[in-house]
Scaffold this motif. Sequence first.
Motif, PDB file in Angstrom:
ATOM      1  N   GLU A 108      29.087  29.091  34.559  1.00 13.25           N
ATOM      2  CA  GLU A 108      29.983  29.216  35.695  1.00 13.25           C
ATOM      3  C   GLU A 108      31.214  28.340  35.500  1.00 13.25           C
ATOM      4  O   GLU A 108      31.157  27.323  34.809  1.00 13.25           O
ATOM      5  CB  GLU A 108      29.270  28.826  36.993  1.00 13.25           C
ATOM      6  CG  GLU A 108      28.729  27.408  37.005  1.00 13.25           C
ATOM      7  CD  GLU A 108      27.985  27.089  38.285  1.00 13.25           C
ATOM      8  OE1 GLU A 108      27.888  27.964  39.151  1.00 13.25           O
ATOM      9  OE2 GLU A 108      27.521  25.940  38.416  1.00 13.25           O
ATOM     10  N   THR A 117      34.688  25.410  41.167  1.00 12.51           N
ATOM     11  CA  THR A 117      35.893  25.174  41.953  1.00 12.51           C
ATOM     12  C   THR A 117      36.626  23.943  41.419  1.00 12.51           C
ATOM     13  O   THR A 117      36.007  22.929  41.101  1.00 12.51           O
ATOM     14  CB  THR A 117      35.524  24.967  43.430  1.00 12.51           C
ATOM     15  OG1 THR A 117      34.899  26.161  43.916  1.00 12.51           O
ATOM     16  CG2 THR A 117      36.746  24.665  44.270  1.00 12.51           C
ATOM     17  N   THR A 153      29.782  33.495  36.594  1.00 15.29           N
ATOM     18  CA  THR A 153      30.324  33.180  37.917  1.00 15.29           C
ATOM     19  C   THR A 153      31.656  32.462  37.781  1.00 15.29           C
ATOM     20  O   THR A 153      31.759  31.468  37.049  1.00 15.29           O
ATOM     21  CB  THR A 153      29.362  32.292  38.725  1.00 15.29           C
ATOM     22  OG1 THR A 153      28.086  32.931  38.806  1.00 15.29           O
ATOM     23  CG2 THR A 153      29.896  32.065  40.127  1.00 15.29           C
ATOM     24  N   HIS A 180      34.040  30.651  40.316  1.00 16.45           N
ATOM     25  CA  HIS A 180      34.088  30.195  41.696  1.00 16.45           C
ATOM     26  C   HIS A 180      35.514  30.245  42.254  1.00 16.45           C
ATOM     27  O   HIS A 180      36.494  30.310  41.510  1.00 16.45           O
ATOM     28  CB  HIS A 180      33.533  28.774  41.802  1.00 16.45           C
ATOM     29  CG  HIS A 180      32.041  28.713  41.657  1.00 16.45           C
ATOM     30  ND1 HIS A 180      31.166  28.955  42.697  1.00 16.45           N
ATOM     31  CD2 HIS A 180      31.266  28.455  40.569  1.00 16.45           C
ATOM     32  CE1 HIS A 180      29.921  28.830  42.270  1.00 16.45           C
ATOM     33  NE2 HIS A 180      29.951  28.531  40.980  1.00 16.45           N
ATOM     34  N   GLU A 181      35.615  30.192  43.582  1.00 17.11           N
ATOM     35  CA  GLU A 181      36.914  30.207  44.231  1.00 17.11           C
ATOM     36  C   GLU A 181      37.736  28.988  43.818  1.00 17.11           C
ATOM     37  O   GLU A 181      37.217  27.901  43.619  1.00 17.11           O
ATOM     38  CB  GLU A 181      36.741  30.219  45.750  1.00 17.11           C
ATOM     39  CG  GLU A 181      36.076  31.483  46.279  1.00 17.11           C
ATOM     40  CD  GLU A 181      36.035  31.516  47.791  1.00 17.11           C
ATOM     41  OE1 GLU A 181      36.243  30.435  48.398  1.00 17.11           O
ATOM     42  OE2 GLU A 181      35.805  32.587  48.360  1.00 17.11           O
ATOM     43  N   ARG A 204      31.808  40.309  39.330  1.00 20.18           N
ATOM     44  CA  ARG A 204      32.732  40.335  40.468  1.00 20.18           C
ATOM     45  C   ARG A 204      33.631  39.113  40.430  1.00 20.18           C
ATOM     46  O   ARG A 204      33.319  38.115  39.780  1.00 20.18           O
ATOM     47  CB  ARG A 204      31.976  40.382  41.798  1.00 20.18           C
ATOM     48  CG  ARG A 204      31.133  39.160  42.101  1.00 20.18           C
ATOM     49  CD  ARG A 204      30.364  39.353  43.416  1.00 20.18           C
ATOM     50  NE  ARG A 204      31.252  39.493  44.544  1.00 20.18           N
ATOM     51  CZ  ARG A 204      31.607  38.480  45.335  1.00 20.18           C
ATOM     52  NH1 ARG A 204      31.160  37.248  45.094  1.00 20.18           N
ATOM     53  NH2 ARG A 204      32.411  38.679  46.358  1.00 20.18           N
ATOM     54  N   HIS A 241      35.859  36.575  43.138  1.00 14.37           N
ATOM     55  CA  HIS A 241      36.016  36.188  44.535  1.00 14.37           C
ATOM     56  C   HIS A 241      37.433  36.467  45.035  1.00 14.37           C
ATOM     57  O   HIS A 241      38.381  36.599  44.259  1.00 14.37           O
ATOM     58  CB  HIS A 241      35.709  34.701  44.702  1.00 14.37           C
ATOM     59  CG  HIS A 241      34.254  34.365  44.571  1.00 14.37           C
ATOM     60  ND1 HIS A 241      33.342  34.598  45.581  1.00 14.37           N
ATOM     61  CD2 HIS A 241      33.554  33.812  43.555  1.00 14.37           C
ATOM     62  CE1 HIS A 241      32.141  34.196  45.186  1.00 14.37           C
ATOM     63  NE2 HIS A 241      32.237  33.728  43.960  1.00 14.37           N
ATOM     64  N   ASP A 242      37.574  36.507  46.351  1.00 18.37           N
ATOM     65  CA  ASP A 242      38.888  36.723  46.949  1.00 18.37           C
ATOM     66  C   ASP A 242      39.890  35.665  46.523  1.00 18.37           C
ATOM     67  O   ASP A 242      41.079  35.941  46.377  1.00 18.37           O
ATOM     68  CB  ASP A 242      38.779  36.725  48.478  1.00 18.37           C
ATOM     69  CG  ASP A 242      38.076  37.961  49.019  1.00 18.37           C
ATOM     70  OD1 ASP A 242      37.804  38.870  48.220  1.00 18.37           O
ATOM     71  OD2 ASP A 242      37.810  38.014  50.231  1.00 18.37           O
ATOM     72  N   ASN A 243      39.427  34.431  46.335  1.00 16.93           N
ATOM     73  CA  ASN A 243      40.316  33.324  45.994  1.00 16.93           C
ATOM     74  C   ASN A 243      40.121  32.830  44.565  1.00 16.93           C
ATOM     75  O   ASN A 243      40.369  31.656  44.265  1.00 16.93           O
ATOM     76  CB  ASN A 243      40.106  32.165  46.974  1.00 16.93           C
ATOM     77  CG  ASN A 243      40.550  32.524  48.383  1.00 16.93           C
ATOM     78  OD1 ASN A 243      41.579  33.164  48.576  1.00 16.93           O
ATOM     79  ND2 ASN A 243      39.765  32.135  49.366  1.00 16.93           N
ATOM     80  N   SER A 244      39.697  33.709  43.686  1.00 11.29           N
ATOM     81  CA  SER A 244      39.531  33.313  42.281  1.00 11.29           C
ATOM     82  C   SER A 244      40.859  32.926  41.646  1.00 11.29           C
ATOM     83  O   SER A 244      40.920  32.033  40.798  1.00 11.29           O
ATOM     84  CB  SER A 244      38.903  34.449  41.481  1.00 11.29           C
ATOM     85  OG  SER A 244      37.567  34.666  41.857  1.00 11.29           O
ATOM     86  N   SER A 296      38.224  42.987  45.251  1.00 13.82           N
ATOM     87  CA  SER A 296      38.550  43.296  46.647  1.00 13.82           C
ATOM     88  C   SER A 296      40.061  43.366  46.815  1.00 13.82           C
ATOM     89  O   SER A 296      40.818  43.081  45.878  1.00 13.82           O
ATOM     90  CB  SER A 296      37.983  42.220  47.587  1.00 13.82           C
ATOM     91  OG  SER A 296      38.812  41.077  47.593  1.00 13.82           O
ATOM     92  N   THR A 336      41.665  39.975  45.837  1.00 18.62           N
ATOM     93  CA  THR A 336      41.450  39.343  44.537  1.00 18.62           C
ATOM     94  C   THR A 336      42.752  38.981  43.843  1.00 18.62           C
ATOM     95  O   THR A 336      42.896  37.875  43.301  1.00 18.62           O
ATOM     96  CB  THR A 336      40.625  40.268  43.615  1.00 18.62           C
ATOM     97  OG1 THR A 336      39.386  40.578  44.247  1.00 18.62           O
ATOM     98  CG2 THR A 336      40.345  39.590  42.287  1.00 18.62           C
TER      99      THR A 336
END
Length: 343
Positions: free
Chosen positions: A165, A168, A189, A191-192, A213, A215-218, A245, A248
């Motif tokens: 991962e 953040t 993974t 993270h945002e 996938r 995240h929205d705030n990647s 999304s 993204t």
Amino acid sequence: MIMINNLYLNLLLVLIVSVTYCSCNLPVSSSCPQNEALVRPCRCEYGIIICHDQTGVRIKEMFAHLSNQLEYINRHIHMVQISGIAITQLPDNVFSDITVNEIVIRDAPKLRTISDTAFKGTKLFTKRLVIHNCPQLQVDTLWTLINKLREVSSMKLCELENLREIPTLAFKELNKLRQLLICGPSVRTLHEKAFFKLTSLARLDIVNTGLTRLHDNSFVFEHPSRHMLTIGLFDNRQLTAEGLSAHTFAHMGRPVSLDFSGYNFESVHYRRQMPVIHEHVFRPFFKAHELNDINLYGQEFECQNCKNVWLKKEVSLHEKLLGLRCIIQSRQLMDVLNFKSCQ
């Protein structure tokens, strides 16, 4: 008048001392030592010290000895390459006070630990770091280690099986980092705000990972920028538009070129990274900045899939779809035979 002259003399003295101090703390030589024996059991070629199949302790001993034999102005090496099965750990301050412009650690199958102070003596000088194909390397202290390299501008973290991962604020102290490559199927993974502090970033490549996938705030950043950022997302076989999304790619605060092609990477053979450009994901991306575009060179784009028909209708976007060719007969997007079954 005497007081004024004394004041100027004092200021001049301070300036001379400051300039002298700065120049004394900047090693300038990056060539190999004239005495080749100083770097044994490693070797030096064209300013590159190559340590293959040497233990971390032995490497540290060599650099300590080298430091003792060199004048300060000569304690700088262009590159250090470390590899081989003998290396199992890199201890504290492994390079002594020898500063290193580029550190490359690769093809070290038994390397398990790197001290988070391993690069202590060169942390304000190193510009490039590569850690590649070290399958046993523990990553518990990796982020502490790399965030001490405040001057680094290029970094590659690849084929590290324990790197699962990207946390953040993973690169929170690296505001001079311009190029970053992360690769390897173990990465699952992101993270945002992983790249939030990378305000100088110009190229980010995430390649051949196990990501499914984002995240929205990647891909959000602390400060907006006018400079173009290229984000390469290719050879990620489990990542499809379903893992994205509307947010993204919509809030990056800078012009962005999304590279799904891997055009500059010879080893990329997967040509179906993004065969469908979903409207709900990519319309917000195009609206976010007028210079945003998508690189699709060599990709197998589906011109019979009705989820792509919106692009044919949006003529203003055609120039932003670089290298788009249909998988069937390499047709252009506007070919009349495309999307014939779509309403």
